[in-house]
Design a protein around this motif. Structure first.
Motif, PDB file in Angstrom:
ATOM      1  N   VAL A 116       0.844  -1.199   0.000  1.00  0.00           N
ATOM      2  CA  VAL A 116       0.000   0.000   0.000  1.00  0.00           C
ATOM      3  C   VAL A 116       0.881   1.251   0.000  1.00  0.00           C
ATOM      4  N   GLY A 117       1.930   1.258   0.801  1.00  0.00           N
ATOM      5  CA  GLY A 117       2.853   2.386   0.829  1.00  0.00           C
ATOM      6  C   GLY A 117       3.522   2.629  -0.516  1.00  0.00           C
ATOM      7  N   ARG A 118       3.915   1.539  -1.176  1.00  0.00           N
ATOM      8  CA  ARG A 118       4.552   1.661  -2.496  1.00  0.00           C
ATOM      9  C   ARG A 118       3.607   2.322  -3.492  1.00  0.00           C
ATOM     10  N   VAL A 119       2.360   1.871  -3.514  1.00  0.00           N
ATOM     11  CA  VAL A 119       1.374   2.441  -4.437  1.00  0.00           C
ATOM     12  C   VAL A 119       1.058   3.891  -4.063  1.00  0.00           C
ATOM     13  N   THR A 120       0.916   4.151  -2.770  1.00  0.00           N
ATOM     14  CA  THR A 120       0.611   5.502  -2.294  1.00  0.00           C
ATOM     15  C   THR A 120       1.702   6.489  -2.685  1.00  0.00           C
ATOM     16  N   PHE A 121       2.956   6.128  -2.438  1.00  0.00           N
ATOM     17  CA  PHE A 121       4.047   7.054  -2.732  1.00  0.00           C
ATOM     18  C   PHE A 121       4.302   7.203  -4.230  1.00  0.00           C
ATOM     19  N   ALA A 122       3.976   6.190  -5.014  1.00  0.00           N
ATOM     20  CA  ALA A 122       4.079   6.330  -6.473  1.00  0.00           C
ATOM     21  C   ALA A 122       3.077   7.376  -6.970  1.00  0.00           C
ATOM     22  N   LEU A 123       1.849   7.304  -6.442  1.00  0.00           N
ATOM     23  CA  LEU A 123       0.836   8.293  -6.830  1.00  0.00           C
ATOM     24  C   LEU A 123       1.189   9.675  -6.288  1.00  0.00           C
ATOM     25  N   LEU A 124       1.637   9.742  -5.047  1.00  0.00           N
ATOM     26  CA  LEU A 124       2.035  11.026  -4.463  1.00  0.00           C
ATOM     27  C   LEU A 124       3.112  11.690  -5.314  1.00  0.00           C
ATOM     28  N   ALA A 125       4.073  10.914  -5.783  1.00  0.00           N
ATOM     29  CA  ALA A 125       5.150  11.473  -6.606  1.00  0.00           C
ATOM     30  C   ALA A 125       4.599  12.109  -7.882  1.00  0.00           C
ATOM     31  N   LYS A 126       3.630  11.461  -8.502  1.00  0.00           N
ATOM     32  CA  LYS A 126       3.022  12.023  -9.725  1.00  0.00           C
ATOM     33  C   LYS A 126       2.277  13.318  -9.422  1.00  0.00           C
ATOM     34  N   VAL A 127       1.535  13.313  -8.326  1.00  0.00           N
ATOM     35  CA  VAL A 127       0.786  14.512  -7.932  1.00  0.00           C
ATOM     36  C   VAL A 127       1.750  15.651  -7.598  1.00  0.00           C
ATOM     37  N   GLU A 128       2.871  15.322  -6.966  1.00  0.00           N
ATOM     38  CA  GLU A 128       3.854  16.359  -6.624  1.00  0.00           C
ATOM     39  C   GLU A 128       4.442  17.003  -7.869  1.00  0.00           C
ATOM     40  N   TRP A 129       4.610  16.251  -8.942  1.00  0.00           N
ATOM     41  CA  TRP A 129       5.104  16.861 -10.181  1.00  0.00           C
ATOM     42  C   TRP A 129       4.062  17.817 -10.761  1.00  0.00           C
ATOM     43  N   LEU A 130       2.780  17.512 -10.584  1.00  0.00           N
ATOM     44  CA  LEU A 130       1.734  18.453 -11.016  1.00  0.00           C
ATOM     45  C   LEU A 130       1.782  19.735 -10.188  1.00  0.00           C
ATOM     46  N   PHE A 131       1.958  19.587  -8.870  1.00  0.00           N
ATOM     47  CA  PHE A 131       2.117  20.762  -8.017  1.00  0.00           C
ATOM     48  C   PHE A 131       3.331  21.575  -8.446  1.00  0.00           C
ATOM     49  N   THR A 132       4.415  20.891  -8.790  1.00  0.00           N
ATOM     50  CA  THR A 132       5.639  21.568  -9.226  1.00  0.00           C
ATOM     51  C   THR A 132       5.359  22.426 -10.455  1.00  0.00           C
ATOM     52  N   ALA A 133       4.638  21.866 -11.410  1.00  0.00           N
ATOM     53  CA  ALA A 133       4.313  22.620 -12.627  1.00  0.00           C
ATOM     54  C   ALA A 133       3.457  23.841 -12.318  1.00  0.00           C
ATOM     55  N   THR A 134       2.474  23.691 -11.436  1.00  0.00           N
ATOM     56  CA  THR A 134       1.624  24.836 -11.121  1.00  0.00           C
ATOM     57  C   THR A 134       2.386  25.901 -10.336  1.00  0.00           C
ATOM     58  N   ILE A 135       3.307  25.472  -9.494  1.00  0.00           N
ATOM     59  CA  ILE A 135       4.090  26.450  -8.729  1.00  0.00           C
ATOM     60  C   ILE A 135       5.028  27.224  -9.640  1.00  0.00           C
ATOM     61  N   VAL A 136       5.593  26.580 -10.635  1.00  0.00           N
ATOM     62  CA  VAL A 136       6.464  27.292 -11.580  1.00  0.00           C
ATOM     63  C   VAL A 136       5.672  28.382 -12.293  1.00  0.00           C
ATOM     64  N   VAL A 137       4.463  28.062 -12.699  1.00  0.00           N
ATOM     65  CA  VAL A 137       3.616  29.062 -13.366  1.00  0.00           C
ATOM     66  C   VAL A 137       3.297  30.198 -12.397  1.00  0.00           C
ATOM     67  N   LEU A 177       6.288  32.453 -12.003  1.00  0.00           N
ATOM     68  CA  LEU A 177       6.493  33.272 -13.202  1.00  0.00           C
ATOM     69  C   LEU A 177       5.491  34.417 -13.277  1.00  0.00           C
ATOM     70  N   LEU A 178       4.287  34.192 -12.780  1.00  0.00           N
ATOM     71  CA  LEU A 178       3.255  35.237 -12.825  1.00  0.00           C
ATOM     72  C   LEU A 178       3.298  36.177 -11.630  1.00  0.00           C
ATOM     73  N   SER A 179       4.085  35.839 -10.628  1.00  0.00           N
ATOM     74  CA  SER A 179       4.129  36.670  -9.419  1.00  0.00           C
ATOM     75  C   SER A 179       5.072  37.850  -9.612  1.00  0.00           C
ATOM     76  N   PRO A 180       4.807  38.926  -8.886  1.00  0.00           N
ATOM     77  CA  PRO A 180       5.687  40.098  -8.999  1.00  0.00           C
ATOM     78  C   PRO A 180       7.024  39.852  -8.297  1.00  0.00           C
ATOM     79  N   PRO A 181       8.062  40.563  -8.715  1.00  0.00           N
ATOM     80  CA  PRO A 181       9.352  40.440  -8.029  1.00  0.00           C
ATOM     81  C   PRO A 181       9.244  40.993  -6.618  1.00  0.00           C
ATOM     82  N   PRO A 182      10.116  40.700  -5.708  1.00  0.00           N
ATOM     83  CA  PRO A 182      11.301  39.845  -5.838  1.00  0.00           C
ATOM     84  C   PRO A 182      10.940  38.370  -5.749  1.00  0.00           C
TER      85      PRO A 182
END
Length: 163
Positions: free
Chosen positions: A34-55, A58-63
């Protein structure tokens, strides 16, 4: 997004995962699978979060230095987990599920350290985002929102003008 990711990370890695090993009716091989399956899915979801955070960055004001630093740390940890730690842990689980014996390693401890590093980076990124939204850092090169900037500077003009 960082706050949502932090909540997910805390819920899965630091709450649900340790608790499942406390359930006496759950056999170790089942808990590991169960842990193996859970962390495999979590890893995929984290890459989606990574993509949204990059956007979002990029859209946020400096600094943006702190944001990019936290994002870089998150990405580095995700890469280490995806390319080394998760495959190593998956191999151990596969060996246990096949009935084999595995030698002790520090992989689980390193994974916990990596999760703590992600949590710290996400907490910092979330805190910085909330600070930025609060407007308390207006002296840091940001202008006040238009609704605040249009207020009269004379305190007498702010008094209620009733009948």
């Amino acid at each position: 997004m960082a706050i949502l990711w932090l909540g997910l990370l805390l819920g899965v890695s630091f709450l649900a995962t340790p608790v499942k090993f406390e359930a006496v009716s759950l056999a170790l091989p089942v808990a590991l699978d169960v842990g193996r399956v859970t962390f495999a899915l979590l890893a995929k979801v984290e890459w989606l979060f990574t993509a949204t955070i990059v956007v979002a960055i990029l859209l946020s004001p400096p600094p943006r230095l702190l944001r990019w630093s936290c994002f870089g740390a998150l990405t580095l940890v995700l890469l280490v987990q995806a390319l080394w730690l998760l495959p190593a842990l998956d191999a151990r689980v596969a060996a246990i599920l096949a009935g084999g014996a595995v030698a002790p390693t520090n992989h689980h401890l390193l994974y916990v350290v990596a999760e703590l590093a992600k949590a710290l980076a996400l907490l910092t990124l979330s805190g910085e985002a909330l600070w930025s939204l609060s407007g308390r850092n207006a002296g840091c090169g940001r202008s006040a929102p238009a609704s605040v900037a249009s207020l009269p500077s004379d305190p007498a003009a702010l008094r209620f003008q009733g009948n």
